[in-house]
Design a protein around this motif. Structure first.
Motif, PDB file in Angstrom:
ATOM      1  N   GLU B   4      48.811  -4.854  21.240  1.00  0.00           N
ATOM      2  CA  GLU B   4      49.259  -3.535  21.240  1.00  0.00           C
ATOM      3  C   GLU B   4      50.379  -3.379  20.655  1.00  0.00           C
ATOM      4  OE1 GLU B   4      48.798   0.717  22.436  1.00  0.00           O
ATOM      5  OE2 GLU B   4      47.325  -1.119  22.415  1.00  0.00           O
ATOM      6  N   GLY B   8      50.682  -1.376  16.711  1.00  0.00           N
ATOM      7  CA  GLY B   8      51.794  -0.356  16.447  1.00  0.00           C
ATOM      8  C   GLY B   8      52.720  -0.566  15.291  1.00  0.00           C
ATOM      9  N   THR B  23      60.006   6.720  15.513  1.00  0.00           N
ATOM     10  CA  THR B  23      58.979   5.502  15.727  1.00  0.00           C
ATOM     11  C   THR B  23      59.469   4.546  16.956  1.00  0.00           C
ATOM     12  OG1 THR B  23      59.459   4.318  13.794  1.00  0.00           O
ATOM     13  CG2 THR B  23      57.824   5.815  13.301  1.00  0.00           C
ATOM     14  N   THR B  26      58.810   5.835  19.943  1.00  0.00           N
ATOM     15  CA  THR B  26      57.473   6.143  20.345  1.00  0.00           C
ATOM     16  C   THR B  26      56.953   4.688  20.652  1.00  0.00           C
ATOM     17  OG1 THR B  26      56.822   7.818  18.879  1.00  0.00           O
ATOM     18  CG2 THR B  26      54.800   6.647  19.790  1.00  0.00           C
ATOM     19  N   ARG B  27      57.356   3.674  20.056  1.00  0.00           N
ATOM     20  CA  ARG B  27      56.916   2.355  20.330  1.00  0.00           C
ATOM     21  C   ARG B  27      57.285   1.681  21.654  1.00  0.00           C
ATOM     22  NH1 ARG B  27      58.200  -1.281  15.477  1.00  0.00           N
ATOM     23  NH2 ARG B  27      60.187  -1.551  16.245  1.00  0.00           N
ATOM     24  N   SER B  29      57.957   3.701  24.208  1.00  0.00           N
ATOM     25  CA  SER B  29      57.393   4.338  25.178  1.00  0.00           C
ATOM     26  C   SER B  29      56.166   4.039  25.583  1.00  0.00           C
ATOM     27  CB  SER B  29      57.422   5.726  24.946  1.00  0.00           C
ATOM     28  OG  SER B  29      56.615   6.312  24.109  1.00  0.00           O
ATOM     29  N   ARG B  30      55.201   3.841  24.368  1.00  0.00           N
ATOM     30  CA  ARG B  30      54.039   3.240  24.526  1.00  0.00           C
ATOM     31  C   ARG B  30      53.837   1.679  25.354  1.00  0.00           C
ATOM     32  NH1 ARG B  30      51.278   3.943  18.693  1.00  0.00           N
ATOM     33  NH2 ARG B  30      50.800   6.396  18.808  1.00  0.00           N
ATOM     34  N   SER B  31      55.074   0.940  24.863  1.00  0.00           N
ATOM     35  CA  SER B  31      55.148  -0.347  25.523  1.00  0.00           C
ATOM     36  C   SER B  31      55.429  -0.114  26.919  1.00  0.00           C
ATOM     37  CB  SER B  31      56.123  -1.131  25.143  1.00  0.00           C
ATOM     38  OG  SER B  31      56.695  -2.260  25.441  1.00  0.00           O
ATOM     39  N   ALA B  33      54.807   2.341  28.970  1.00  0.00           N
ATOM     40  CA  ALA B  33      53.397   2.954  29.695  1.00  0.00           C
ATOM     41  C   ALA B  33      52.384   1.827  29.673  1.00  0.00           C
ATOM     42  CB  ALA B  33      52.760   4.202  28.684  1.00  0.00           C
ATOM     43  N   PHE B  34      52.335   0.889  29.013  1.00  0.00           N
ATOM     44  CA  PHE B  34      51.347  -0.093  29.131  1.00  0.00           C
ATOM     45  C   PHE B  34      51.872  -0.982  30.177  1.00  0.00           C
ATOM     46  CE2 PHE B  34      49.248  -4.364  28.029  1.00  0.00           C
ATOM     47  CZ  PHE B  34      48.232  -3.866  27.843  1.00  0.00           C
TER      48      PHE B  34
END
Lengths: 417, 316
Positions: B4, B8, B23, B26-27, B29-31, B33-34
């Motif tokens: 993932e 990104g 960015t 974002t990266r 927050s995605r990490s 969340a995962f």
């Protein structure tokens, strides 16, 4: 009312959520019980018969006795109780006084049909919260082949029951004549049966609680006499030392294992003994002192207040104490009826019917005053107090006086809540 | 998670940027969340079946609470009662004695058996299975076997002793022997577990170390003391922690074999808590006892952890 009349009262039931907010399935009655093999078989047959007659399913869950209390308590706390469960007379008050049980007044056609002591045992403040399903009591089973060489003659009626002094002489004579490792007798006060020590207290003319059932009065000359006499069981080696109140060795196991010449056992143990032994054994009465006594054995059936099938549960209780159902239950389990109409009747006991009259007669020695003392709501805690303190008196070095003081203190605390 | 993050990063590269603040956020927050998605189910289970009951027990321990009916806040009353209860202190001593008797014994025997079965012994797999078998039985089943073994009148052990002319001990009516019967059954159950863990640990010990030790003239015992024992130290630590926790939680054996007796000679803390919480239906008091047990185990584990971490980092 006749059995047929009671049965007809059940007709036409369809089950279904007529009651409160429990989690039961409509048309299915959940029942929790413990049971010996004989009890489980007849319980299933009766449950199936009730189910087929009323077009409902009875979901009978048989679990070990030691797990019933925690299982039922957990289900009640979770708000998902069984519709019906089996409970000892001594534990019923804990449930009824906390609002867990269904008032079964509408399902009892004739309260006077029950033996008064047992009808009293299912009531709290005059309201019945269950039906007295059966009773059992303790008598002595003995081996004639071991008693005769010691020159012992056995009482054949309640009036002739051994006095305590005579029982002591019998035990001494047996102790002298029995082979090494075999003891005169074993008593049935292990674990949840610790309260059976009260039989000796009652025989001595003593009481555990006062007339108001609010204060312990066990610190009395009668209490001292009962405790000192029962301590002699161990000091004189009349019983195997590993059969004290906390022991996991029960009297039927000791008797079957040929470790004792006599055993104080409940009548419900006869099927198990009969299946295991190949020696002859007979029955006689418990010793008596100022009076004869016995223990409140047997159990009630109760329905839960939150049952989703309250009406069906009530009808099941009604069915289980009909004359027909009670006769079948008693005949197949060698237990005693609670209906007055069945007392003294030939119930067709399947196992050792020749011994049952002794148990039936012994059961008549239980008085309503005795029952009242062992059915107070806190009695399960009282039993634990007896368990802890009697163990110290029997196997430890705690004196009789200190033991009675500790029992009184513990009982008072339990009653006060 | 790695793939993932990789995706990104590739997207960022295609857009020609290498890490603007937006960015990176974002990266991250995605990490995050995962990570939560992966840990979520376990966290929910732990929260529902561990933390919630634990919190509930804490709440109950400050209240006068039976099984049914309303409860009443009583502050520290349950704790005051517990610390002035002689049986509680006896239960503490009994639990400590049981732990001291079972933990070193089952670990040492487990290590010895592992070393033995790690060598060229015939029928290794059969022996391993036989020794490991008790741990896969239910606790209550092993306790019932223990009851049959140590019944003092008609039990198997005393019958065997009698057959060779020895009078067996009073397993049920003498406090010390009753405790000994619990310890023996526990060791019988636990030694197989220790053995299997040690067998795994022994695979990580480089064989050339033994060869070097032999070249230096070390005998079998010296190889065991100077090579095996130090190099399986992390395994030993793991087993000590697990066994201590197990011993502090002993309940089923006591329940089925001795019922806490004779007297209170084998009443352990979990059994004491059970008696009050369930048999006597004093759940407030039972919770207070259980909470003390929890804190003792927690403190001991933390202490062990810190000590061991220091030792391992310092070079075993």
């Amino acid at each position: 009312m006749t059995a047929g009349g009671w049965l007809s009262g059940c007709a036409g039931l369809t089950g279904g959520g007529s009651g409160g907010g429990g989690g039961g399935r409509p048309g299915t009655l959940s029942v929790i019980t413990w049971a010996s093999d004989a009890e489980a078989a007849v319980f299933r047959d009766l449950a199936d018969r009730f189910g087929s007659e009323n077009d409902v399913t009875v979901d009978l869950q048989v679990i070990p006795f030691e797990e019933v209390q925690t299982t039922v308590d957990a289900q009640l706390q979770a708000g998902d109780p069984p519709d019906v469960f089996r409970v000892t007379y001594t534990d019923l008050g804990r449930y009824s006084t906390t609002g867990q049980l269904l008032d079964v007044t509408p399902y009892v056609d004739d309260a006077a049909a029950f033996i008064p002591a047992f009808w009293q045992a299912v009531q709290t403040d005059g309201t019945p919260y269950g039906v007295p399903h059966h009773t059992d009591t303790t008598a002595i089973v003995y081996r004639p082949d071991l008693l005769q060489p010691a020159g012992i003659t056995v009482p054949t009626s309640l009036d002739e029951a051994w006095s305590w002094e005579e029982f002591a002489e019998v035990s001494d004579a047996l102790k002298a004549s029995l082979p090494q490792g075999v003891f005169p007798f074993v008593y049935d006060w292990q674990q949840f049966g610790a309260y059976r020590w009260l039989t000796w207290l009652f025989e001595a003319g003593g009481r555990l609680l006062d007339d108001d059932l609010a204060t312990a009065v066990v610190q009395s000359p009668e209490g001292l006499k009962a405790l000192e006499f029962t301590q002699r069981f161990f000091t004189e080696q009349w019983v195997p030392r590993n059969t004290s109140v906390k022991s996991t060795t029960y009297p039927d196991a000791a008797f079957i294992g040929e470790r004792t010449a006599m055993a104080f056992v409940g009548d419900f143990l006869l099927p198990g003994i009969e299946a295991e032994v190949d020696f002859d054994y007979q029955a006689t009465f418990q010793p008596r002192d100022v009076r004869a006594s016995s223990d409140l054995g047997g159990n009630a059936l109760v329905a839960t207040a939150e049952s989703a099938n309250a009406e069906l549960a009530g009808e099941f209780l009604r069915f289980m104490v009909t004359e027909d159902a009670m006769t079948e239950w008693c005949a197949r389990t060698t237990e005693l009826p609670t209906l007055q109409s069945l007392v003294g009747q030939d119930l067709g006991y399947e196992v050792r019917p020749d011994l049952m009259p002794v148990f039936v007669e012994q059961a008549t020695t239980l008085t309503e005053e005795d029952v009242a003392q062992v059915t107070v709501p806190a009695f399960s805690q009282v039993n634990t107090v007896l368990l802890d303190q009697l163990e110290l008196a029997f196997l430890g070095d705690q004196s009789a006086e200190d033991t009675l003081a500790a029992i009184a203190e513990g009982v008072d605390a339990a009653i006060a809540g | 998670m790695a793939s993932e993050v990789g995706v990104g990063a590739a997207r960022v590269a295609r857009r020609g940027g290498t890490g603007t603040g937006r960015t990176r956020r974002t990266r991250r927050s995605r990490s995050t969340a995962f990570s939560w998605a992966m840990a979520g189910p376990n966290t929910a289970v732990v929260a529902l079946f561990l933390l919630l009951p634990l919190g509930w027990a804490v709440w109950l321990s400050f209240r006068d609470a039976g099984t049914f009916g309303p409860t009443r806040f009583t502050g520290l009353e349950n704790y005051r009662r517990m610390f002035s209860d002689e049986v509680f202190w006896q239960a503490v001593v009994n639990t400590a004695v049981f732990t001291l008797a079972t933990v070193p014994t089952s670990i040492l025997l487990g290590l010895g058996l592992a070393v033995l079965l790690d060598s060229a012994l015939p029928a290794q797999r059969v022996w391993r299975t036989v020794i490991y078998l008790p741990i896969v039985l239910s606790g209550l089943a092993t306790a019932l076997i223990g009851s049959l073994l140590f019944e003092q009148s008609i039990g198997i052990v005393n019958k065997l002793l009698a057959a060779v002319g020895v009078t067996g001990p009073d397993w049920q009516t003498d406090g010390a022997w009753a405790m000994a019967s619990l310890v023996l059954v526990t060791v019988w159950v636990r030694v197989g577990f220790s053995m299997v863990i040690y067998l795994a640990g022994l695979q990580d010990v480089p064989r050339d170390l033994y060869e070097a030790a032999r070249l230096d003239g070390a005998g079998a015992w010296q190889q065991f003391r100077q090579v095996t024992v130090p190099l399986v130290r992390p395994t030993t630590f793991f087993l000590v922690v697990l066994n201590v926790i197990y011993s502090f939680q002993v309940f089923d054996l006591v329940y089925a074999m001795t019922n806490g007796g004779p007297g209170f000679a084998t009443t352990t803390l979990p059994f004491f808590a059970y008696q009050y919480g369930f048999e006597q239906r004093q759940q407030g008091y039972g919770s207070a006892i259980g909470l003390v047990l929890f804190l003792v185990v927690l403190a001991f584990t933390a202490l062990q952890w810190r000590g061991q971490r220091g030792a391992v980092q310092g070079g075993a």
